[in-house]
Motif scaffolding. Structure first.
Motif, PDB file in Angstrom:
ATOM      1  N   THR A  33       0.841  -1.171   0.000  1.00 21.30           N
ATOM      2  CA  THR A  33       0.000   0.000   0.000  1.00 21.30           C
ATOM      3  C   THR A  33       0.884   1.231   0.000  1.00 21.30           C
ATOM      4  O   THR A  33       2.060   1.178   0.346  1.00 21.30           O
ATOM      5  CB  THR A  33      -0.915   0.039   1.245  1.00 21.30           C
ATOM      6  OG1 THR A  33      -0.088  -0.041   2.413  1.00 21.30           O
ATOM      7  CG2 THR A  33      -1.881  -1.127   1.233  1.00 21.30           C
ATOM      8  N   ILE A  34       0.335   2.357  -0.386  1.00 18.96           N
ATOM      9  CA  ILE A  34       1.107   3.581  -0.385  1.00 18.96           C
ATOM     10  C   ILE A  34       1.183   4.094   1.033  1.00 18.96           C
ATOM     11  O   ILE A  34       0.179   4.483   1.628  1.00 18.96           O
ATOM     12  CB  ILE A  34       0.449   4.635  -1.298  1.00 18.96           C
ATOM     13  CG1 ILE A  34       0.387   4.087  -2.717  1.00 18.96           C
ATOM     14  CG2 ILE A  34       1.219   5.936  -1.264  1.00 18.96           C
ATOM     15  CD1 ILE A  34       1.734   3.769  -3.304  1.00 18.96           C
ATOM     16  N   ALA A  75       2.160   1.322  -8.083  1.00 14.61           N
ATOM     17  CA  ALA A  75       2.035   1.585  -6.647  1.00 14.61           C
ATOM     18  C   ALA A  75       3.441   1.633  -6.068  1.00 14.61           C
ATOM     19  O   ALA A  75       4.081   0.605  -5.874  1.00 14.61           O
ATOM     20  CB  ALA A  75       1.197   0.498  -5.977  1.00 14.61           C
TER      21      ALA A  75
END
Length: 622
Positions: A8-9, A314
């Motif tokens: 995830t960022i 991502a």
């Protein structure tokens, strides 16, 4: 197959120990979302309060470096990249313990399952060739070639041209294009010849007869290293001093006018001149750039980009406002030694480059790695120079560094251990006086042991006990002509050194392979030497990926070259038996393609020889 981690960022500089500088993020970098506030571990790295403040910190430091002739006042240009080293010890090749010697002597370096000689077990490194089961992929002249190596001969399955995001090739003549393989996808990283941009291309090889390019992103920065751990690909990127249209003195008062104009150019720079960019926009959020308080270290930006090959857009990034190629990855830490940029062009992404600049003391920064995130946790410094990443090692919470002399040390080399004490990297122990007046040529780290080779006229090989990090002990040394530039463990009590033969007065004559007995570390011995023809060089000295150890066959395969114009490359087949080496030379390549020769071991026991034009099986027996 390993379980895939979902990326995830997240912020690159997450909350760290202690009370630090807490800021908000300014979203806007491509492929990222807004980040929560960050905290820095201590005052060695600060964070700008805004993008304007970050730019001002770059400009203020840069104004001290510019003169009437440009950067440095004389128009110097920083070039190159590189590091050296590598190792390959198969599972079960732990070095046996002896009485009155380190209790554990396990080398954590090995040949990765992808076929590449790596620095750390569990941390794969990029190369021009990778293997996964019966699939072998390689880079050649801007194309990704896929082969089936399960049959009697390697069989070409496909050839995929690699173009950057703008549709033009970034690979023709590129000396640094390399790849990693992750669950059926290749991530290829290549830097343009001028060093101003890097293209990261993700290729889906789930059907190797019909690969497809999933993403190609061009970043305004130069790549110096690519690492793979737990399916996370990390790329170290560099931005040095920006190239500006500087004036030069001409006529009366020329120096004054040129100096004033050049300072004006520096004041007019934007963050896009200092940070890595995608399509002209900074890749890193301002709040994710840490600013060193030490203004003496090299100005620029070093960025660590993490990506998931399953979703290559991502990305997470963390950056520090200094430019240094000396970085080291363990399985849970990233260390940056702010040693200054290298001088001179490097031959490949992870090869040894020119010397680094140093002010006498080298600042050190440590980040904890967890999934795709990197959290700044500690910093410190060490007096002396750090040649490359192979001079650094970490195990059991201890950072160990082999340092050379500087203006802040005596005329000798040292092994220094450091530990994290809160947010500080503090010295824990040290051994001084190694190779007085000499240069460190190679270092081999084990869990509780360091082998250090220095050289001026003879080759002292030092064994340092690290079983008690706060009290390292020099156990023994061996002095012989020549020197080893690359050291490799060969089972429980043997070590091979690839380097150069030299006369007793230090005149280099040609490549050599030296076999050492290290069963008694208080009295290491040289068992045998293979001396190659005059004027030859060991490929492993510059790039350890040109060395392969086959423990079951007790055979070492290494590339030996001769000539700068009219280059010839051989594979030296070194068969070990009862403390001696038998050598067989096989001529395999010519010209610049010699640098890309690889010998890749397969699970089947076969060895694949990769040369400039061919992929074939290599016969160990001849």
């Amino acid at each position: 197959m390993r379980a895939r981690r979902t990326l995830t960022i997240v912020t690159s500089l997450a909350a760290a120990v202690g009370v630090g500088y807490v800021l908000g993020s300014e979203p806007g970098r491509p492929g990222a979302t807004a980040s929560p506030p960050i905290a820095l571990a201590n005052a060695d790295l600060g964070a700008a309060g805004s993008c304007e403040d970050l730019l001002a910190s770059y400009v203020d430091r840069a104004l001290d470096l510019v003169g009437p002739y440009g950067w440095g006042g004389g128009g110097w240009v920083e070039l190159g990249l590189g590091s050296e080293g590598g190792s390959d010890a198969g599972a079960g090749d732990a070095m046996a313990a002896e009485s009155a010697q380190p209790g554990v002597r396990t080398s954590r370096s090995t040949s990765n399952e992808s076929g590449t000689n790596v620095q750390e077990v569990g941390v794969d490194e990029s190369d021009v060739v990778k293997v996964a089961g019966s699939l072998l992929v390689r880079l050649r002249d801007g194309e990704l070639l896929a082969y089936d190596v399960a049959g009697d001969e390697p069989r070409l399955l496909s050839s995929t041209p690699l173009d950057d995001a703008r549709g033009s090739s970034a690979w023709v003549g590129d000396p640094g294009g390399e790849l990693v393989l992750v669950d059926g996808r290749a991530v290829v990283v290549g830097t343009a010849q001028d060093g101003t941009s890097t293209t990261i291309t993700t290729v889906d090889l789930s059907d190797p007869t019909a690969p497809s390019v999933v993403d190609a992103t061009t970043i305004g920065a130069r790549a110096s290293a690519v690492r793979l751990h737990d399916d996370v690909v990390r790329v170290v990127l560099h931005n040095g001093l920006p190239e500006l249209d500087f004036s030069f003195p001409d006529g009366a008062f020329g120096q004054l006018r040129a100096g004033l104009r050049n300072r004006s150019l520096v004041r007019d720079t934007t963050l896009a001149d200092w940070l890595p960019t995608v399509e002209g926009e900074p890749l890193v959020d301002c709040a994710d750039v840490a600013v060193p308080s030490d203004e003496e270290i090299a100005l620029g930006t070093t960025t660590v980009l993490a990506l998931d090959p399953a979703d290559p857009t991502a990305r997470t990034t963390t950056a520090v406002a200094t430019d240094s190629d000396v970085s080291y990855f363990s399985t849970d830490r990233f260390y940056l030694a702010a040693a200054g940029p290298r001088w001179g062009w490097g031959e490949c992404m992870d090869c040894r480059g020119g010397p680094t600049t140093s002010s006498g003391t080298t600042p050190l920064f440590a980040w904890a790695l967890d999934g795709a995130s990197a959290t700044y946790v500690a910093s410190g410094e060490v007096a002396g120079t750090i040649a490359d990443r192979w001079s650094m090692d970490a195990v059991g919470g201890s950072l160990r560094i082999a340092v050379g002399p500087s203006s802040e040390t005596g005329d000798f080399n040292s092994v220094v251990t450091l530990r994290e004490d809160g947010s500080e990297l503090v010295e824990d122990g040290r051994v001084d006086g190694l190779g007085v007046g000499e240069e460190i040529k190679s270092v081999r780290w084990f869990d509780d042991l360091a082998i250090v080779v220095t050289f001026r006229q003879v080759d002292p090989l030092y064994a340092v006990d690290l079983s008690e990090p706060s009290a390292p002990v020099l156990l023994g040394e061996l002095k012989i002509p020549g020197f080893s530039e690359y050291l490799h463990p060969l089972g429980e009590q043997r070590l091979i050194g690839m380097g150069q033969d030299a006369s007793p007065d230090g005149v280099v004559r040609g490549a050599q392979a030296a076999l050492f007995d290290v069963s008694d570390l208080t009295d290491p011995r040289q068992l045998d030497v293979v001396r190659y023809a005059p004027g030859t060089h060991s490929g492993a000295a510059a790039d350890p990926r040109q060395f392969t150890w086959l423990p079951e066959q007790r055979v070492a395969l290494t590339v030996v070259t001769r000539g700068w114009t009219g280059t010839t490359g051989w594979v030296s087949v070194l068969s070990l038996d009862d403390g001696s080496m038998r050598n067989r030379m096989v001529e395999v390549e010519h010209g610049s393609a010699v640098a890309d020769v690889r010998l890749v071991p397969l699970a089947s026991g076969e060895v694949v020889l990769v040369t400039g034009d061919d992929v074939s099986f290599f016969s160990i027996a001849g």
